[in-house]
Design a protein around this motif. Sequence first.
Motif, PDB file in Angstrom:
ATOM      1  N   LEU A  80      86.796  34.005   7.453  1.00 51.62           N
ATOM      2  CA  LEU A  80      87.085  35.568   7.445  1.00 51.62           C
ATOM      3  C   LEU A  80      85.776  36.081   8.369  1.00 51.62           C
ATOM      4  O   LEU A  80      85.986  36.919   8.893  1.00 51.62           O
ATOM      5  CB  LEU A  80      86.882  36.027   5.962  1.00 51.62           C
ATOM      6  CG  LEU A  80      88.240  35.675   5.171  1.00 51.62           C
ATOM      7  CD1 LEU A  80      88.000  36.334   3.723  1.00 51.62           C
ATOM      8  CD2 LEU A  80      89.442  36.005   5.806  1.00 51.62           C
ATOM      9  N   SER A  81      84.620  35.360   8.338  1.00 48.72           N
ATOM     10  CA  SER A  81      83.573  35.938   9.091  1.00 48.72           C
ATOM     11  C   SER A  81      83.777  35.831  10.606  1.00 48.72           C
ATOM     12  O   SER A  81      83.631  36.750  11.370  1.00 48.72           O
ATOM     13  CB  SER A  81      82.384  35.238   8.584  1.00 48.72           C
ATOM     14  OG  SER A  81      81.849  35.631   7.417  1.00 48.72           O
ATOM     15  N   ALA A  82      84.350  34.647  11.061  1.00 51.28           N
ATOM     16  CA  ALA A  82      84.917  34.418  12.270  1.00 51.28           C
ATOM     17  C   ALA A  82      86.190  35.214  12.642  1.00 51.28           C
ATOM     18  O   ALA A  82      86.039  35.837  13.982  1.00 51.28           O
ATOM     19  CB  ALA A  82      85.298  32.890  12.346  1.00 51.28           C
ATOM     20  N   VAL A  83      87.054  35.413  11.708  1.00 55.00           N
ATOM     21  CA  VAL A  83      88.014  36.505  12.169  1.00 55.00           C
ATOM     22  C   VAL A  83      87.400  37.811  12.246  1.00 55.00           C
ATOM     23  O   VAL A  83      87.841  38.698  13.240  1.00 55.00           O
ATOM     24  CB  VAL A  83      89.244  36.438  11.008  1.00 55.00           C
ATOM     25  CG1 VAL A  83      90.104  37.595  11.233  1.00 55.00           C
ATOM     26  CG2 VAL A  83      89.794  35.230  10.976  1.00 55.00           C
ATOM     27  N   GLY A  84      86.514  38.249  11.378  1.00 58.13           N
ATOM     28  CA  GLY A  84      86.011  39.634  11.592  1.00 58.13           C
ATOM     29  C   GLY A  84      85.314  39.810  12.841  1.00 58.13           C
ATOM     30  O   GLY A  84      85.302  41.044  13.349  1.00 58.13           O
ATOM     31  N   LEU A  85      84.532  38.640  13.122  1.00 58.69           N
ATOM     32  CA  LEU A  85      83.659  38.784  14.425  1.00 58.69           C
ATOM     33  C   LEU A  85      84.506  38.946  15.602  1.00 58.69           C
ATOM     34  O   LEU A  85      84.349  39.760  16.279  1.00 58.69           O
ATOM     35  CB  LEU A  85      82.863  37.232  14.377  1.00 58.69           C
ATOM     36  CG  LEU A  85      81.777  37.350  15.759  1.00 58.69           C
ATOM     37  CD1 LEU A  85      80.610  38.196  15.472  1.00 58.69           C
ATOM     38  CD2 LEU A  85      81.520  35.894  15.888  1.00 58.69           C
ATOM     39  N   GLY A  86      85.646  38.171  15.646  1.00 56.76           N
ATOM     40  CA  GLY A  86      86.916  38.134  16.787  1.00 56.76           C
ATOM     41  C   GLY A  86      87.203  39.664  16.779  1.00 56.76           C
ATOM     42  O   GLY A  86      87.371  40.111  17.941  1.00 56.76           O
ATOM     43  N   ALA A  87      87.670  40.137  15.724  1.00 54.87           N
ATOM     44  CA  ALA A  87      87.997  41.695  15.619  1.00 54.87           C
ATOM     45  C   ALA A  87      87.182  42.580  16.137  1.00 54.87           C
ATOM     46  O   ALA A  87      87.584  43.509  16.832  1.00 54.87           O
ATOM     47  CB  ALA A  87      88.673  41.883  14.116  1.00 54.87           C
ATOM     48  N   GLY A  88      85.771  42.338  15.779  1.00 55.89           N
ATOM     49  CA  GLY A  88      85.072  43.204  16.028  1.00 55.89           C
ATOM     50  C   GLY A  88      84.670  43.564  17.855  1.00 55.89           C
ATOM     51  O   GLY A  88      84.613  44.409  18.397  1.00 55.89           O
ATOM     52  N   ALA A  89      84.629  42.001  18.151  1.00 55.67           N
ATOM     53  CA  ALA A  89      84.548  41.670  19.787  1.00 55.67           C
ATOM     54  C   ALA A  89      85.859  42.543  20.470  1.00 55.67           C
ATOM     55  O   ALA A  89      85.868  43.005  21.500  1.00 55.67           O
ATOM     56  CB  ALA A  89      84.537  40.154  19.978  1.00 55.67           C
ATOM     57  N   LEU A  90      87.050  42.445  20.084  1.00 50.91           N
ATOM     58  CA  LEU A  90      88.194  42.896  20.591  1.00 50.91           C
ATOM     59  C   LEU A  90      88.038  44.535  20.524  1.00 50.91           C
ATOM     60  O   LEU A  90      88.552  45.314  21.642  1.00 50.91           O
ATOM     61  CB  LEU A  90      89.347  42.477  19.585  1.00 50.91           C
ATOM     62  CG  LEU A  90      90.686  43.132  20.239  1.00 50.91           C
ATOM     63  CD1 LEU A  90      90.908  42.847  21.572  1.00 50.91           C
ATOM     64  CD2 LEU A  90      91.919  42.829  19.223  1.00 50.91           C
ATOM     65  N   LEU A  91      87.570  45.034  19.530  1.00 50.12           N
ATOM     66  CA  LEU A  91      87.331  46.546  19.390  1.00 50.12           C
ATOM     67  C   LEU A  91      86.338  46.987  20.401  1.00 50.12           C
ATOM     68  O   LEU A  91      86.597  48.033  21.207  1.00 50.12           O
ATOM     69  CB  LEU A  91      86.999  47.071  17.876  1.00 50.12           C
ATOM     70  CG  LEU A  91      87.724  47.315  16.859  1.00 50.12           C
ATOM     71  CD1 LEU A  91      87.374  47.288  15.539  1.00 50.12           C
ATOM     72  CD2 LEU A  91      89.113  48.187  17.037  1.00 50.12           C
ATOM     73  N   ALA A  92      85.188  46.021  20.750  1.00 47.90           N
ATOM     74  CA  ALA A  92      84.174  46.394  21.750  1.00 47.90           C
ATOM     75  C   ALA A  92      84.835  46.454  22.992  1.00 47.90           C
ATOM     76  O   ALA A  92      84.497  47.261  23.997  1.00 47.90           O
ATOM     77  CB  ALA A  92      83.063  45.498  21.590  1.00 47.90           C
ATOM     78  N   LEU A  93      85.768  45.350  23.440  1.00 45.78           N
ATOM     79  CA  LEU A  93      86.485  45.508  24.577  1.00 45.78           C
ATOM     80  C   LEU A  93      87.448  46.652  24.914  1.00 45.78           C
ATOM     81  O   LEU A  93      87.339  47.215  25.959  1.00 45.78           O
ATOM     82  CB  LEU A  93      87.208  43.893  24.680  1.00 45.78           C
ATOM     83  CG  LEU A  93      88.060  43.890  26.122  1.00 45.78           C
ATOM     84  CD1 LEU A  93      86.884  43.575  27.138  1.00 45.78           C
ATOM     85  CD2 LEU A  93      88.972  42.688  25.929  1.00 45.78           C
ATOM     86  N   LEU A  94      88.215  47.123  23.750  1.00 43.83           N
ATOM     87  CA  LEU A  94      89.093  48.040  23.873  1.00 43.83           C
ATOM     88  C   LEU A  94      88.420  49.311  24.247  1.00 43.83           C
ATOM     89  O   LEU A  94      88.973  50.294  24.561  1.00 43.83           O
ATOM     90  CB  LEU A  94      90.042  48.264  22.638  1.00 43.83           C
ATOM     91  CG  LEU A  94      90.801  47.002  22.169  1.00 43.83           C
ATOM     92  CD1 LEU A  94      91.789  47.073  20.927  1.00 43.83           C
ATOM     93  CD2 LEU A  94      92.045  46.835  23.621  1.00 43.83           C
ATOM     94  N   SER A  95      87.120  49.481  23.583  1.00 44.99           N
ATOM     95  CA  SER A  95      86.176  50.561  23.955  1.00 44.99           C
ATOM     96  C   SER A  95      86.033  51.048  25.157  1.00 44.99           C
ATOM     97  O   SER A  95      85.899  52.192  25.508  1.00 44.99           O
ATOM     98  CB  SER A  95      84.983  50.629  22.974  1.00 44.99           C
ATOM     99  OG  SER A  95      85.195  50.402  21.599  1.00 44.99           O
ATOM    100  N   TYR A  96      86.115  50.160  26.064  1.00 50.53           N
ATOM    101  CA  TYR A  96      85.629  50.504  27.502  1.00 50.53           C
ATOM    102  C   TYR A  96      86.755  51.170  28.081  1.00 50.53           C
ATOM    103  O   TYR A  96      86.657  51.772  29.036  1.00 50.53           O
ATOM    104  CB  TYR A  96      85.802  49.001  28.174  1.00 50.53           C
ATOM    105  CG  TYR A  96      84.393  48.179  28.184  1.00 50.53           C
ATOM    106  CD1 TYR A  96      83.375  48.734  28.937  1.00 50.53           C
ATOM    107  CD2 TYR A  96      84.252  47.598  26.989  1.00 50.53           C
ATOM    108  CE1 TYR A  96      82.005  48.000  28.857  1.00 50.53           C
ATOM    109  CE2 TYR A  96      82.951  46.747  26.838  1.00 50.53           C
ATOM    110  CZ  TYR A  96      81.996  47.171  28.091  1.00 50.53           C
ATOM    111  OH  TYR A  96      80.743  46.350  27.617  1.00 50.53           O
ATOM    112  N   GLY A  97      88.302  51.191  27.770  1.00 51.55           N
ATOM    113  CA  GLY A  97      89.329  51.814  28.014  1.00 51.55           C
ATOM    114  C   GLY A  97      89.009  53.428  27.769  1.00 51.55           C
ATOM    115  O   GLY A  97      89.759  54.338  28.314  1.00 51.55           O
ATOM    116  N   ASP A  98      87.999  53.773  26.979  1.00 59.02           N
ATOM    117  CA  ASP A  98      87.557  55.194  26.517  1.00 59.02           C
ATOM    118  C   ASP A  98      86.338  55.627  27.085  1.00 59.02           C
ATOM    119  O   ASP A  98      85.925  56.688  26.967  1.00 59.02           O
ATOM    120  CB  ASP A  98      87.629  55.396  25.041  1.00 59.02           C
ATOM    121  CG  ASP A  98      87.778  56.883  24.548  1.00 59.02           C
ATOM    122  OD1 ASP A  98      88.703  57.378  25.150  1.00 59.02           O
ATOM    123  OD2 ASP A  98      86.985  57.122  23.823  1.00 59.02           O
TER     124      ASP A  98
END
Length: 245
Positions: A80-98
């Motif tokens: 679950l920590s790895a999944v959360g880490l990956g989800a957080g990295a995805l959110l960081a990547l998506l933030s570049y679109g804003d």
Amino acid sequence: MSRAEQATNRPTVVRDGAVAHVLLWTCFPLLGAAAGWVLSMVPGWLAALPEWVHALPMVPGREQVDLLAGLDGPVLTAVLSAVGLGAGALLALLSYGDMVVVEVGDGGVRITRGGKGPEIGRDRVGTVFLDGKDLVVLGPDTAEAARERTDHGAGRLRAAFEAHGYRWRDGDPHADEFQRWVDGMPGLEQHAQAVLRARRTALESGDADDCAELRGELARLGVVVREEGKRQYWRPVRRGAVGEG
């Protein structure tokens, strides 16, 4: 051409600095990993997820969730920590679109969000100012050539525009020309009234994209609009104006 002249001719770019990127790629992944760790300490929640949750994008299906629910201890925490880490990295990547980038050159201005945005030629730039957190570019006829929300500071933006000879103001030079819109008020044609009614509905429902699209439609009708909360204020474009001194 001297080095000083070359430096002036080179576009000035205002974008988020290295600190913002470091925070982005640190906070989101760490928060995601922390959330995964916390959830691993709560027994039984995975098996209790309703079916509609499994239909959401990027959410594991029922079989995968049942497999995770059968784990416990350090294994579940690690997963679950790895999944959360990956989800957080995805959110960081998506933030570049804003992220908003403002490029100011001698020949024009470009304001982009997520790499997309039109270029505004110098002959279409009259006055530039910040309206709250919105960077506004007025044309020589006082119409809005661009309006984009940004977290860039007024000092950085002002320095960029003034370095290339653009007219910067500390506020809207036409603020006293706005009047509150009331449905059916005189001075507006029926088309503009209808667009303002539609925009009122979009404001009440919180549809930012529709509000922006209808703002553009009003601009084509020669109307500049701004809002305070759910209230709309408007002014006509000054046809034939050449800007402020």
